[in-house]
Design an enzyme around this catalytic site. Structure first.
Site, short mmCIF file in Angstrom:
data_model
loop_
_atom_site.label_atom_id
_atom_site.label_comp_id
_atom_site.label_asym_id
_atom_site.label_seq_id
_atom_site.Cartn_x
_atom_site.Cartn_y
_atom_site.Cartn_z
N SER A 137 0.83 -1.21 0.00
CA SER A 137 0.00 0.00 0.00
C SER A 137 0.86 1.25 0.00
CB SER A 137 -0.91 0.00 1.23
OG SER A 137 -1.53 1.26 1.41
N TYR A 162 -2.56 -0.31 9.95
CA TYR A 162 -2.72 -0.84 8.60
C TYR A 162 -1.41 -0.71 7.82
CZ TYR A 162 -4.08 -1.05 3.69
OH TYR A 162 -4.14 -1.35 2.35
#
Length: 342
Positions: A137, A162
């Site tokens: 990501s 995350y």
């Protein structure tokens, strides 16, 4: 050096997170080309499961699609899937997404993104594969504000759990590639959007709230100087990039690579919202203007993302083609049809 080998009809493709946005879109593209696809998904209720079931329904029309409802956090189940189906190419897209939700339910991120990915790596070790491609990501870049973001930039200061789990995926994949020579490629996705997307993403959530008669929240304090910038990347471009990566096997003592996969053209959230309003107005034939509530930036959010895509362009010729105007117009058209707005 560019490698022109992309999808191979002789290979079996295993996609985890196959009922998710990117997983579904990739599986559909591969199946349309005549590939054999094994889809795995736990069908978690992070967002409306009906949307995931609808995606699976559309994949189910293909004779070469096999779906397995399973959670990758279960090691024995993952090993059995690899033993039974012997995939050649593995695409790990199963993950608990979302920055803000990681503040609410961190356990989900550890189970899926850390433990689940470890099980995928172990299965690739026990049942060797030609290529493991996995989702990272843009969040790994942390609070870096000036772009573009390069793969060589420091990524050791994540500002959300995350982001930390995605960085840990890259480190674990590197280690397994080093120890066991598993060819592995990590893809740092930059704000993927489009039809059949995730309802928790801003453009989808804004649209849902409008048709529910509710205001939207803009996290820039109502000040253009504090605007948020995102490298919005259309789903079809992302799928094309993933497919180009398949045949580009990492080599060397550590056969592991990480690439940005973005649009390399960040847009302000203000422009994005204006364009979404225009696209929905055209799709419905009505003058659509969102009611906006301005708030401060949320914990874990970053102010800007901006991908350098030089490396993936040089490696496989990846060049995104879809503008914000075109991409949001396609989303708006899909949305009003899928939800029978007209």
């Amino acid at each position: 050096m560019m490698n022109n080998i992309e999808v191979d009809l002789e290979k079996a493709y295993l996609i985890t997170g196959a009922a998710g946005f990117i997983g579904y879109s990739l599986a559909k593209s591969l199946l349309e080309k005549g590939c054999r696809v094994i889809g795995v998904d736990s069908l978690s209720d992070y967002y409306n499961v009906n949307l995931k079931n609808e995606r699976l329904k559309r994949l189910g029309i293909f004779k070469d699609f096999v779906f397995i409802k399973e959670d990758i956090s279960k090691k024995d189940a993952v090993g059995q899937i690899f033993k039974d189906h012997r995939p050649d190419i593995v695409v790990n897209l199963a993950a608990q997404p979302g920055v803000r939700y990681s503040l609410i339910n961190p356990d989900a991120y550890i189970q899926s993104n850390i433990i689940g990915f470890y099980h995928i790596l172990e299965a690739c070790r026990q049942y060797p594969v030609a290529h493991l491609v996995y989702a990272s990501s843009s969040s790994v870049y942390g609070l870096k504000e000036k772009g573009p973001f390069h793969e060589s930039d420091a990524t050791d200061s994540p500002v959300s759990l995350y982001a930390a789990t995605k960085k840990s995926n890259e480190l674990a994949a590197y280690t397994y590639s080093s120890l066991y020579k598993i060819p592995a490629t990590g893809l740092r996705f930059f704000t993927v959007y489009g039809p059949f997307g995730r309802p928790d993403m801003a453009y989808f959530a804004f649209t849902n709230r409008y048709f529910a008669g509710e205001p939207i929240s803009i996290y820039n304090d109502g000040n253009a100087e504090n605007d948020i910038y995102r490298d919005f990347t259309y789903i079809d471009d992302v799928v094309e990039g993933i497919e180009k990566i398949f045949g580009h096997y990492p080599a060397g003592d550590v056969p592991h690579r990480v690439y940005n996969i973005g649009n390399s053209h960040p847009e302000s959230l203000t422009v994005f919202v204006d364009t979404l309003e225009k696209s929905l107005s055209e799709a419905t034939g009505k003058d659509i203007v969102f009611e906006k509530i301005y708030q401060s930036l949320q914990p874990g959010d970053v102010t800007a993302t901006y991908a350098s895509i030089d490396q993936i362009k040089d490696a496989v010729g990846f060049v995104p083609k879809t503008s914000i105007d075109e991409g949001l117009k396609k989303f708006a058209s899909w949305y009003v049809t899928f939800y029978d707005i007209l």
